[in-house]
Enzyme design. Structure first.
Site, short mmCIF file in Angstrom:
data_model
loop_
_atom_site.label_atom_id
_atom_site.label_comp_id
_atom_site.label_asym_id
_atom_site.label_seq_id
_atom_site.Cartn_x
_atom_site.Cartn_y
_atom_site.Cartn_z
N SER A 123 0.82 -1.21 0.00
CA SER A 123 0.00 0.00 0.00
C SER A 123 0.85 1.26 0.00
O SER A 123 0.33 2.36 -0.22
CB SER A 123 -0.92 0.02 1.24
OG SER A 123 -0.15 0.00 2.42
N HIS A 144 -3.40 -3.86 -5.54
CA HIS A 144 -3.64 -3.36 -4.19
C HIS A 144 -5.11 -3.49 -3.80
O HIS A 144 -5.96 -2.70 -4.22
CB HIS A 144 -3.19 -1.90 -4.09
CG HIS A 144 -3.36 -1.32 -2.72
ND1 HIS A 144 -3.71 -0.01 -2.49
CD2 HIS A 144 -3.23 -1.89 -1.49
CE1 HIS A 144 -3.79 0.21 -1.20
NE2 HIS A 144 -3.50 -0.92 -0.57
N GLU A 156 -6.66 -1.38 -6.79
CA GLU A 156 -5.76 -0.55 -7.58
C GLU A 156 -4.78 -1.45 -8.35
O GLU A 156 -4.07 -2.26 -7.76
CB GLU A 156 -4.98 0.42 -6.70
CG GLU A 156 -5.85 1.50 -6.10
CD GLU A 156 -5.08 2.45 -5.20
OE1 GLU A 156 -5.33 3.66 -5.26
OE2 GLU A 156 -4.24 1.97 -4.40
N ASN A 195 -4.68 6.05 -1.12
CA ASN A 195 -3.95 6.41 0.10
C ASN A 195 -3.28 7.77 0.00
O ASN A 195 -3.04 8.43 1.02
CB ASN A 195 -2.92 5.34 0.44
CG ASN A 195 -3.53 4.15 1.14
OD1 ASN A 195 -4.61 4.26 1.73
ND2 ASN A 195 -2.88 3.01 1.09
#
Length: 294
Positions: A123, A144, A156, A195
């Site tokens: 991540s 991800h 992702e 993120n």
């Protein structure tokens, strides 16, 4: 198993929270999954985690007992990397340590086919850096998933600088084949897309809470009702794990120097004090709240 299914056999490295969820997602799609971890105890715990999650689905009427049994039957486990020979793709989901990831993926690369995609669920770490350390980096990409993987819809697909575009296209198609999952193709940047936006937001909330702006409950209610968020930020932090968030935001801060990602002092203090959120019942909104520990 559908012989026409792309990536019909998937290897998963690590049977912790994320590895268990990813294994379940692929098994639920009809794929066979081979999970590698370091000990029989960790493998047993991971299988128990998957079974418990599926039990919840059975109790809510989402799946049947037969569905649960079929998903579990598609997951085999091993402590030997050699058992991954013959898989069609590998998804790494171990701790966020670049050296550990590189070492494990290098070992696995020596036993799987030279064109088998090597995928990482990181991540925060650079997929480009990981690819540079592995043989045939064109087959390396990020995949991800978000926690909990069986529930969260977004996946992702991270394109490293070296990633072959055919690998990206293939992964998009595979994610589309997973029940309830939506692929988002992103560049390899610190924090990727979600993120890179989420980490500063959570850091700001922790700082405002530390300043006494409002109680943890009121902050969550304000964001849930005021902005329509499904889960308030401090409840979300407890779910993610304060230690997990600290590691992720620190990694991005170290990589970019961007002050938005600098961990708030309270976050560091809580993790140092063993307040990790839902995983140990000590966090912002857990039963044994932060206020009750001070």
């Amino acid at each position: 198993m559908n012989e026409k299914m792309d990536l019909p056999v998937v290897g998963v490295l690590g049977f912790g929270t994320m590895g268990a969820g990813i294994a379940q997602v692929f098994a639920a799609s009809g794929r066979d999954v081979v999970v590698l971890d370091t000990s029989a105890a960790r493998l047993e715990a991971g299988r128990a985690s998957v079974a418990a999650f599926l039990d919840g689905g059975v109790s809510r009427g989402k799946i049947t007992d037969d569905d649960k049994a079929a998903i579990l039957a598609r997951i085999t486990v091993t402590t030997a990397a050699a058992e991954l020979a013959g898989v069609d793709a590998v998804v790494e989901a171990i701790s966020e340590n670049a050296d550990a990831k590189t070492a494990l993926l290098t070992e696995v690369a020596s036993v799987v086919g030279a064109s088998v995609p090597l995928l990482t669920n990181t991540s925060a770490l650079s997929v480009t850096d990981l690819a540079a350390a592995l043989p045939n980096p064109a087959r390396v990409a990020g995949l991800h998933f978000f926690n909990p993987a069986p529930v969260q819809s977004t996946v992702e697909v991270v394109r490293a600088l070296q990633t072959d575009e055919a690998v990206v296209d293939r992964l998009v198609a595979v994610v589309d084949s997973l029940d309830g999952k939506t692929p988002i193709v992103v560049k390899d940047r610190p924090g990727f897309l979600v993120n890179s936006l989420l980490l500063p937001y959570l850091n700001d909330v922790v700082a405002e809470y530390d300043d006494g702006l409002a109680t943890a409950e009121d902050i969550d209610v304000a964001l849930e009702l005021g902005l329509g968020y499904k889960t308030g930020p401090l409840k979300l932090l407890d779910m993610i794990g304060l230690d997990v968030h600290l590691h992720a935001t620190t990694a991005v801060f170290d990589s970019t120097g961007d002050p938005r990602y600098a961990p708030p002092p309270l976050l560091r203090q809580m993790v140092a004090a063993g307040m990790l959120g839902d995983k140990n019942g000590r966090g912002f909104r857990t039963t044994q709240s932060f206020e009750e520990n001070n």
